[in-house]
Each structure stands twice: as structure tokens, then as C-alpha cells.
Design a protein around this motif. Structure first.
Motif, PDB file in Angstrom:
ATOM      1  N   THR A 138     -31.827-103.575  41.292  1.00 21.65           N
ATOM      2  CA  THR A 138     -30.468-103.144  40.918  1.00 21.65           C
ATOM      3  C   THR A 138     -29.484-104.306  41.035  1.00 21.65           C
ATOM      4  OG1 THR A 138     -30.921-100.876  41.615  1.00 21.65           O
ATOM      5  CG2 THR A 138     -28.609-101.522  41.447  1.00 21.65           C
ATOM      6  N   ILE A 139     -29.577-105.049  42.122  1.00 18.04           N
ATOM      7  CA  ILE A 139     -28.675-106.197  42.337  1.00 18.04           C
ATOM      8  C   ILE A 139     -28.886-107.248  41.252  1.00 18.04           C
ATOM      9  CG2 ILE A 139     -28.151-108.132  43.886  1.00 18.04           C
ATOM     10  CD1 ILE A 139     -28.988-106.184  46.218  1.00 18.04           C
ATOM     11  N   LEU A 140     -30.138-107.537  40.968  1.00 20.77           N
ATOM     12  CA  LEU A 140     -30.452-108.576  39.971  1.00 20.77           C
ATOM     13  C   LEU A 140     -30.026-108.152  38.565  1.00 20.77           C
ATOM     14  CD1 LEU A 140     -33.952-109.608  41.349  1.00 20.77           C
ATOM     15  CD2 LEU A 140     -31.876-110.992  41.410  1.00 20.77           C
ATOM     16  N   ASN A 141     -30.174-106.877  38.264  1.00 17.35           N
ATOM     17  CA  ASN A 141     -29.741-106.379  36.947  1.00 17.35           C
ATOM     18  C   ASN A 141     -28.221-106.479  36.784  1.00 17.35           C
ATOM     19  OD1 ASN A 141     -32.269-105.807  35.933  1.00 17.35           O
ATOM     20  ND2 ASN A 141     -32.254-103.668  36.581  1.00 17.35           N
ATOM     21  N   GLU A 142     -27.504-106.282  37.885  1.00 13.92           N
ATOM     22  CA  GLU A 142     -26.029-106.304  37.833  1.00 13.92           C
ATOM     23  C   GLU A 142     -25.482-107.695  37.504  1.00 13.92           C
ATOM     24  OE1 GLU A 142     -24.885-104.712  41.598  1.00 13.92           O
ATOM     25  OE2 GLU A 142     -25.060-102.604  40.942  1.00 13.92           O
ATOM     26  N   ILE A 143     -26.213-108.743  37.866  1.00 16.38           N
ATOM     27  CA  ILE A 143     -25.702-110.103  37.615  1.00 16.38           C
ATOM     28  C   ILE A 143     -26.422-110.797  36.452  1.00 16.38           C
ATOM     29  CG2 ILE A 143     -24.937-110.450  39.993  1.00 16.38           C
ATOM     30  CD1 ILE A 143     -27.476-112.202  40.396  1.00 16.38           C
TER      31      ILE A 143
END
Length: 369
Positions: free
Chosen positions: A57-62
Motif C-alpha cells: 500500500t505504501i509503495l503504491n501510494e508513491i
């Protein structure tokens, strides 16, 4: 009264303001880069704790920021994301799909590092790609041998997604979808192969499984040789592969027949004849396609009444029905020319000659025994 002062587009921005804006832009870029680094570190920490979904989720957000990121940050990002997808696959969470996504991230990482000349993870990435492909390939072969055709097909399709130059994996996926009777997926992939003008010419790699004593076909020489090296397989041999074009067209034609699309089935059977004019089985398939059309017309005739209008329709439909049968007869006669001793063809032809009152041909064929 005050006059309206119009802005002058040619008026220069004072030097101090230029410096201010430049500093502001530099600060923004630096801050953004630091934020990316922190987010990537947070994702890595979540992954280390086993929180794979949180990491993803974190990686998709950036992700949208990575295009303009520094080379080091890009490498860290794609490496972390590949590891996250691999961890999801290890948890049996849509394993084939996540393995393919991991390979896509590793490939992006390798591409970026080669372009920049900064080889931070490229060696590890290449080895990881090989490992993921081998694991998925072995699992697909095991499913195929156990006749879990649907599972094998999904894995082989994702092997193709990992490397689209290896179109044999797409063929194997389509064939397994066909064997699993998942005809929509089989048709989609066979049509893709047809449009690619895929022939499958090349080498096929075989070895005998020591535990089952059955010879197995491997996707590549590397995978076959690995099985021999590990001791699970013996008697390796290579065979020059035949063209798979006719096989693809036959499967497509069969699926269209199942779906009731007689015109598309007939078109693909004719394409086979164009490749191999001596294919007896395809002439018979074409005859059966025509007889299916004849049955459709006969069903319509059965619904007619005795009115003058219906009798007129009857005459029109009967002519169409007989035309379809005559074309079927032509295909069967060609097949019998190629294979004169085929009793099944002779028997069917005799029945059709009789239905069309083709007495001379009926007697001549019957006399041959």
C-alpha cells in the motif's frame, strides 16, 4: 478616478524574486526526495515485520513520484516492491500473478540500473528472476502432469507475462485452458497466437521422470537439464518440433463449433486446408460443420405449418438444406479420395447420396464395397 493598470507580459521578474523561486523549487524537490526515501524505508520495515499488504500500500501510494526520482531511490523502490510481491506469493496470495509482478519490478530495476550505470541490485535481481521463473515453471509442469489443467494454464500464462518473447508458454497456457474446458480463455489465447503467426517451430526437450517412468516435455532445455542434474529425470532427448499452426486453428474451430458459431468454425477449418490440402480429418470436420447447418435448417422446417406462406418457406429452406448437404458431400468425397479404405466416410457418403437421390453415385460407391 484610478486608471486600470494592465500587466505587462514582457516585464522581467526581479533578480531577488528569481532566486526566491529557484530556492523554493529546490526545497520542494529536496523535500519530495526525502519523503520518498522515508516512505520506502517505512515500506521495507513493514515488509520485515511480515506486513506485506501494508508495505505494498505504501509503495503504491508513491509510485507516481518514482518516474522523476533519483537513480538510488528508483532502485530501492523497485527492489522493495519486487520483494513485497514475492512475499505475497510465498503466502499463497495469488502466487502466479504476484510472481509475475515481482519479475516485472525486477526487470524495471535492471533496465533503470543499466541505463544509469549504477548497478546496485541488478545482479540480485537477475538471479531472483531466474529463481521465480524456475519455481513457477516447475509448479506448472507438476499441475499439468497431475491433470490440474486450469492451474497449469494460469501459471503458464504468467510465465508468458514474465517474458513475452517466450511465446511457447502462451501456447501451453492456451492448450491447458482448452483441456480444462475453459473455452473463453483458450479461444482468447489461441486467437492471440494466430494473430502473432506463431508456429512453434524449434526444439522440444524431453526427459523421463524417474518416479513415474513417464517421459515429460519441458518448456526449455535449461529446465530439463536442471531436472536431470537434480536426479529427478533421466534419458534426456531433443526432438525437432512440428509446426503448431494447424493445431491452433483446429482448436479455435472446435471452440467456435461448441459455441454454435458455425461460420467462424468453417473459416478456421478452411485455413487448415490452405496449410495442408491433404488433411483428411479437417475435410471430415468441414463436412460435419455443413451437416450442422443442415440440421439447423431442418429444425426450422419442422416448425412450419401447412399455409401457403409456410409451404413457400418450406421450398426455400429445402433448397438451402440440400445445398449444405451437397457441400458436405464434396468434402467427404475429397476425404475418401485421400483415404479410400475409410469405412466411416463411405458409410456417411452412402447415406447422403441416398438423401439427395444421387442414385448413380450411391450405386458406384456401394459396388466398391
Amino acid at each position: 478616478p484610478k486608471k486600470n493598470i494592465k500587466p505587462n507580459p514582457t516585464k522581467k521578474i526581479p533578480a531577488m524574486k528569481k532566486l526566491y523561486f529557484s530556492a523554493l523549487i529546490m526545497f520542494s524537490v529536496t523535500f519530495s526526495s526525502m519523503a520518498q526515501k522515508e516512505q520506502i524505508k517505512t515500506a521495507q520495515a513493514e515488509l520485515a515485520k511480515g506486513n506485506t499488504q501494508a508495505s505494498l500500500t505504501i509503495l503504491n501510494e508513491i509510485e507516481y513520484l518514482i518516474t522523476n526520482a533519483k537513480d538510488d531511490d528508483k532502485s530501492d523502490y523497485y527492489f522493495a516492491k519486487a520483494k513485497t510481491y514475492t512475499a505475497l506469493a510465498d503466502k499463497k496470495n495469488e502466487a502466479p500473478k504476484n510472481m509475475a509482478l515481482a519479475v516485472a519490478c525486477y526487470n524495471e530495476l535492471i533496465l533503470n540500473e543499466v541505463d544509469s550505470g549504477n548497478l546496485k541490485y541488478a545482479v540480485q535481481a537477475r538471479e531472483s528472476v531466474r529463481e521465480l521463473k524456475n519455481v513457477l515453471d516447475k509448479s506448472a509442469i507438476d499441475d499439468n502432469n497431475a491433470q490440474r489443467f486450469g492451474d497449469a494454464a494460469n501459471k503458464m500464462f504468467y510465465l508468458y507475462e514474465m517474458d513475452k518473447k517466450d511465446t511457447l508458454n502462451l501456447y501451453n497456457a492456451a492448450s491447458n485452458y482448452f483441456n480444462a474446458k475453459q473455452y473463453d480463455l483458450a479461444l482468447k489465447n489461441f486467437e492471440l497466437l494466430k494473430n502473432m503467426k506463431f508456429s512453434g517451430n524449434g526444439m522440444e526437450y524431453y526427459a523421463t521422470n524417474k518416479s513415474t517412468n513417464q517421459e515429460e516435455l519441458f518448456v526449455s532445455a535449461m529446465n530439463r537439464d536442471l531436472g536431470v542434474k537434480q536426479g529427478s529425470h533421466i534419458k534426456p532427448r531433443n526432438v525437432k518440433a512440428k509446426s503448431k499452426k494447424s493445431d491452433i486453428l483446429k482448436r479455435i474451430a472446435y471452440i467456435y463449433t461448441v459455441k454454435g458459431d458455425v461460420a467462424s468454425a468453417e473459416s478456421n477449418y478452411k485455413a487448415i486446408i490452405a496449410i495442408n490440402p491433404n488433411d483428411v480429418e479437417t475435410y471430415m470436420d468441414l463436412a460435419y460443420v455443413k451437416l450442422d447447418k443442415k440440421k439447423e435448417i431442418a429444425d426450422k422446417i419442422a416448425l412450419l405449418g401447412t399455409s401457403a406462406e409456410d409451404m413457400k418457406k418450406y421450398d426455400e429452406l429445402k433448397i438451402k438444406k440440400d445445398e449444405e448437404v451437397k457441400v458436405a458431400v464434396g468434402y467427404l468425397e475429397k476425404a475418401l479420395t485421400l483415404e479410400p479404405s475409410n469405412k466411416d466416410i463411405s458409410k456417411l457418403l452412402l447415406n447422403l447420396y441416398r438423401s439427395l437421390d444421387m442414385t448413380d453415385k450411391y450405386e458406384a460407391l456401394k459396388a466398391k464395397g
